[in-house]
Design a protein around this motif. Structure first.
Motif, PDB file in Angstrom:
ATOM      1  N   GLU A 299      -9.762   8.564  -0.626  1.00  0.00           N
ATOM      2  CA  GLU A 299      -9.703   7.912  -2.046  1.00  0.00           C
ATOM      3  C   GLU A 299      -8.935   6.634  -1.990  1.00  0.00           C
ATOM      4  O   GLU A 299      -7.844   6.542  -1.291  1.00  0.00           O
ATOM      5  CB  GLU A 299      -9.227   8.692  -3.030  1.00  0.00           C
ATOM      6  CG  GLU A 299      -9.285   8.001  -4.590  1.00  0.00           C
ATOM      7  CD  GLU A 299      -8.612   8.913  -5.651  1.00  0.00           C
ATOM      8  OE1 GLU A 299      -7.701   9.648  -5.235  1.00  0.00           O
ATOM      9  OE2 GLU A 299      -9.273   9.067  -6.635  1.00  0.00           O
ATOM     10  N   VAL A 300      -9.446   5.359  -2.332  1.00  0.00           N
ATOM     11  CA  VAL A 300      -8.880   4.040  -2.439  1.00  0.00           C
ATOM     12  C   VAL A 300      -8.702   3.872  -3.857  1.00  0.00           C
ATOM     13  O   VAL A 300      -9.479   3.748  -4.820  1.00  0.00           O
ATOM     14  CB  VAL A 300      -9.664   2.963  -1.692  1.00  0.00           C
ATOM     15  CG1 VAL A 300      -8.963   1.547  -2.059  1.00  0.00           C
ATOM     16  CG2 VAL A 300      -9.835   3.152  -0.374  1.00  0.00           C
ATOM     17  N   ILE A 301      -7.421   3.278  -4.308  1.00  0.00           N
ATOM     18  CA  ILE A 301      -7.087   3.220  -5.848  1.00  0.00           C
ATOM     19  C   ILE A 301      -6.551   1.508  -5.538  1.00  0.00           C
ATOM     20  O   ILE A 301      -5.444   1.442  -5.243  1.00  0.00           O
ATOM     21  CB  ILE A 301      -6.143   4.155  -6.680  1.00  0.00           C
ATOM     22  CG1 ILE A 301      -6.864   5.355  -6.722  1.00  0.00           C
ATOM     23  CG2 ILE A 301      -5.869   3.753  -7.912  1.00  0.00           C
ATOM     24  CD1 ILE A 301      -5.982   6.609  -6.205  1.00  0.00           C
ATOM     25  N   TYR A 302      -7.141   0.733  -6.205  1.00  0.00           N
ATOM     26  CA  TYR A 302      -6.762  -0.600  -5.942  1.00  0.00           C
ATOM     27  C   TYR A 302      -6.650  -1.089  -7.244  1.00  0.00           C
ATOM     28  O   TYR A 302      -7.096  -0.936  -8.339  1.00  0.00           O
ATOM     29  CB  TYR A 302      -7.898  -1.392  -5.366  1.00  0.00           C
ATOM     30  CG  TYR A 302      -9.010  -1.656  -6.055  1.00  0.00           C
ATOM     31  CD1 TYR A 302     -10.309  -0.424  -5.864  1.00  0.00           C
ATOM     32  CD2 TYR A 302      -9.541  -2.619  -6.899  1.00  0.00           C
ATOM     33  CE1 TYR A 302     -11.390  -0.601  -6.611  1.00  0.00           C
ATOM     34  CE2 TYR A 302     -10.712  -2.762  -7.460  1.00  0.00           C
ATOM     35  CZ  TYR A 302     -11.804  -1.648  -7.332  1.00  0.00           C
ATOM     36  OH  TYR A 302     -12.815  -1.770  -8.151  1.00  0.00           O
ATOM     37  N   TYR A 303      -5.769  -2.475  -7.374  1.00  0.00           N
ATOM     38  CA  TYR A 303      -5.524  -3.132  -8.406  1.00  0.00           C
ATOM     39  C   TYR A 303      -6.616  -4.497  -8.682  1.00  0.00           C
ATOM     40  O   TYR A 303      -7.256  -4.379  -9.665  1.00  0.00           O
ATOM     41  CB  TYR A 303      -4.149  -3.546  -8.651  1.00  0.00           C
ATOM     42  CG  TYR A 303      -3.864  -4.470 -10.019  1.00  0.00           C
ATOM     43  CD1 TYR A 303      -3.810  -3.444 -11.217  1.00  0.00           C
ATOM     44  CD2 TYR A 303      -3.770  -5.638 -10.093  1.00  0.00           C
ATOM     45  CE1 TYR A 303      -3.759  -4.305 -12.410  1.00  0.00           C
ATOM     46  CE2 TYR A 303      -3.394  -6.316 -11.139  1.00  0.00           C
ATOM     47  CZ  TYR A 303      -3.366  -5.757 -12.091  1.00  0.00           C
ATOM     48  OH  TYR A 303      -3.399  -6.409 -13.517  1.00  0.00           O
TER      49      TYR A 303
ATOM     50  N   ALA B  54       0.664  -1.180   0.059  1.00  0.00           N
ATOM     51  CA  ALA B  54      -0.125   0.108  -0.038  1.00  0.00           C
ATOM     52  C   ALA B  54       0.951   1.290   0.098  1.00  0.00           C
ATOM     53  O   ALA B  54       2.147   1.280   0.753  1.00  0.00           O
ATOM     54  CB  ALA B  54      -0.827  -0.205   1.188  1.00  0.00           C
ATOM     55  N   CYS B  55       0.325   2.027  -0.576  1.00  0.00           N
ATOM     56  CA  CYS B  55       1.187   3.644  -0.765  1.00  0.00           C
ATOM     57  C   CYS B  55       0.138   4.611  -0.633  1.00  0.00           C
ATOM     58  O   CYS B  55      -0.724   4.730  -1.408  1.00  0.00           O
ATOM     59  CB  CYS B  55       1.779   3.483  -2.097  1.00  0.00           C
ATOM     60  SG  CYS B  55       2.701   5.093  -2.733  1.00  0.00           S
TER      61      CYS B  55
ATOM     62  N   ILE C 126      -5.001   6.133  -1.398  1.00  0.00           N
ATOM     63  CA  ILE C 126      -4.325   5.196  -0.878  1.00  0.00           C
ATOM     64  C   ILE C 126      -4.133   4.252  -2.041  1.00  0.00           C
ATOM     65  O   ILE C 126      -5.506   3.850  -2.543  1.00  0.00           O
ATOM     66  CB  ILE C 126      -4.679   4.342   0.457  1.00  0.00           C
ATOM     67  CG1 ILE C 126      -3.756   3.331   0.823  1.00  0.00           C
ATOM     68  CG2 ILE C 126      -5.932   3.986   0.368  1.00  0.00           C
ATOM     69  CD1 ILE C 126      -3.994   2.781   2.280  1.00  0.00           C
ATOM     70  N   TYR C 127      -3.138   3.934  -2.598  1.00  0.00           N
ATOM     71  CA  TYR C 127      -2.773   2.780  -3.609  1.00  0.00           C
ATOM     72  C   TYR C 127      -2.853   1.325  -3.112  1.00  0.00           C
ATOM     73  O   TYR C 127      -1.747   1.410  -2.147  1.00  0.00           O
ATOM     74  CB  TYR C 127      -1.769   3.287  -4.654  1.00  0.00           C
ATOM     75  CG  TYR C 127      -2.154   4.483  -5.274  1.00  0.00           C
ATOM     76  CD1 TYR C 127      -1.938   5.789  -4.815  1.00  0.00           C
ATOM     77  CD2 TYR C 127      -2.278   4.176  -6.796  1.00  0.00           C
ATOM     78  CE1 TYR C 127      -2.349   6.762  -5.584  1.00  0.00           C
ATOM     79  CE2 TYR C 127      -2.601   5.584  -7.443  1.00  0.00           C
ATOM     80  CZ  TYR C 127      -2.445   6.549  -7.156  1.00  0.00           C
ATOM     81  OH  TYR C 127      -2.812   7.789  -7.587  1.00  0.00           O
ATOM     82  N   VAL C 128      -3.504   0.367  -3.403  1.00  0.00           N
ATOM     83  CA  VAL C 128      -3.359  -0.881  -2.642  1.00  0.00           C
ATOM     84  C   VAL C 128      -3.410  -2.036  -3.920  1.00  0.00           C
ATOM     85  O   VAL C 128      -4.213  -1.663  -4.790  1.00  0.00           O
ATOM     86  CB  VAL C 128      -4.402  -0.889  -1.701  1.00  0.00           C
ATOM     87  CG1 VAL C 128      -4.095  -0.528  -0.322  1.00  0.00           C
ATOM     88  CG2 VAL C 128      -5.773  -0.646  -2.183  1.00  0.00           C
ATOM     89  N   ALA C 129      -2.748  -3.014  -3.699  1.00  0.00           N
ATOM     90  CA  ALA C 129      -2.715  -4.245  -4.617  1.00  0.00           C
ATOM     91  C   ALA C 129      -4.071  -4.902  -4.778  1.00  0.00           C
ATOM     92  O   ALA C 129      -4.517  -5.114  -5.930  1.00  0.00           O
ATOM     93  CB  ALA C 129      -1.516  -4.899  -4.422  1.00  0.00           C
TER      94      ALA C 129
END
Ligand SMILES: O=c1ccn([C@H]2C[C@H](O)[C@@H](COP(=O)(O)O)O2)c(=O)[nH]1
Ligand SMILES: [Zn+2]
Length: 199
Positions: free
Chosen positions: A146-150, A61-62, A125-128
């Motif tokens: 905001e959540v940005i997920y893969y 997470a970033c 937050i960027y999360v796998a």
């Protein structure tokens, strides 16, 4: 007058050791194949996941603020000062206490706890992986917006339904990240490649 056509200014990148020609790049114009911000932050999350000792799922997470500065990074792992040689890594055991689940800290929790700013309010937050309900609680409470997920591979599980419920109620937006390229390769040796004028 000398013609500066593409042929003239194209340089060949040559590997120092092998002298193999590997790539052609116009060295007089700005690169266009650089990582965009979203791919960059998601790549940082994925790189961080490589630190995880979880044998089955490595999550990173970033956290990024509104100035596009990284303010926290984390991956799933055992809590500080708790030896990860003494805690179980199994997914299944006769007893729940002998699995990893009661002990492992999730990537999102670690990214929030590792923050290098006073607050993560208003951050992304960027999360796998799409965050579970426990992480959703932390995301909401910390003020992340905001959540940005893969991957959303567990989307039908109750924990994910609960997570979406919490995020929706708290007006935390979430969106799936579609990377420009499916791979970002880190080649340490690329820095040793020298450019030489094509004859
Ligand atoms: O929101 C989440 C959900 C899970 N994780 C971590 C916790 C575990 O270490 C793994 C999941 O392991 P499985 O073997 O796939 O059940 O992922 C996380 O960091 N964040
Ligand atoms: Zn979680």
């Amino acid at each position: 007058m000398e013609q500066n056509n593409v042929e003239d200014i194209t340089q060949t990148l040559t590997d120092e050791k092998s002298s193999n020609t590997c790539k052609k790049r116009n060295l007089n114009t700005k690169r266009t194949d650089y990582l965009d911000w979203q791919d960059y932050f998601m790549s940082v999350a994925f790189l961080s996941a490589q630190r995880s000792k979880d044998p089955s799922t490595q999550v990173g997470a970033c956290i990024v603020n509104d100035e596009k500065k990284i303010v926290g990074i984390g991956y799933n792992g055992m809590p500080n000062r708790c030896s990860d040689d003494e805690l179980p890594w199994k997914r299944e055991a006769d007893e729940w206490l002998e699995t990893k689940y009661p002990y492992v800290c999730h990537a999102e929790m670690n990214a929030i706890m590792n923050k290098n700013s006073s607050s993560v309010k208003g951050c992304s937050i960027y999360v796998a992986l799409f965050p579970c309900n426990e992480c959703a609680k932390l995301i909401v409470q910390s003020g992340i917006k905001e959540v940005i997920y893969y991957s959303d591979k567990h989307k039908d599980k109750d924990t994910m339904k609960a997570s979406r419920r919490l995020l929706d109620l708290a007006n935390v937006t979430y969106k799936q990240h579609i990377p420009k390229n499916s791979q970002v390769v880190i080649d340490f040796d690329s820095i040793n490649i020298r450019s030489s004028q094509k004859s």
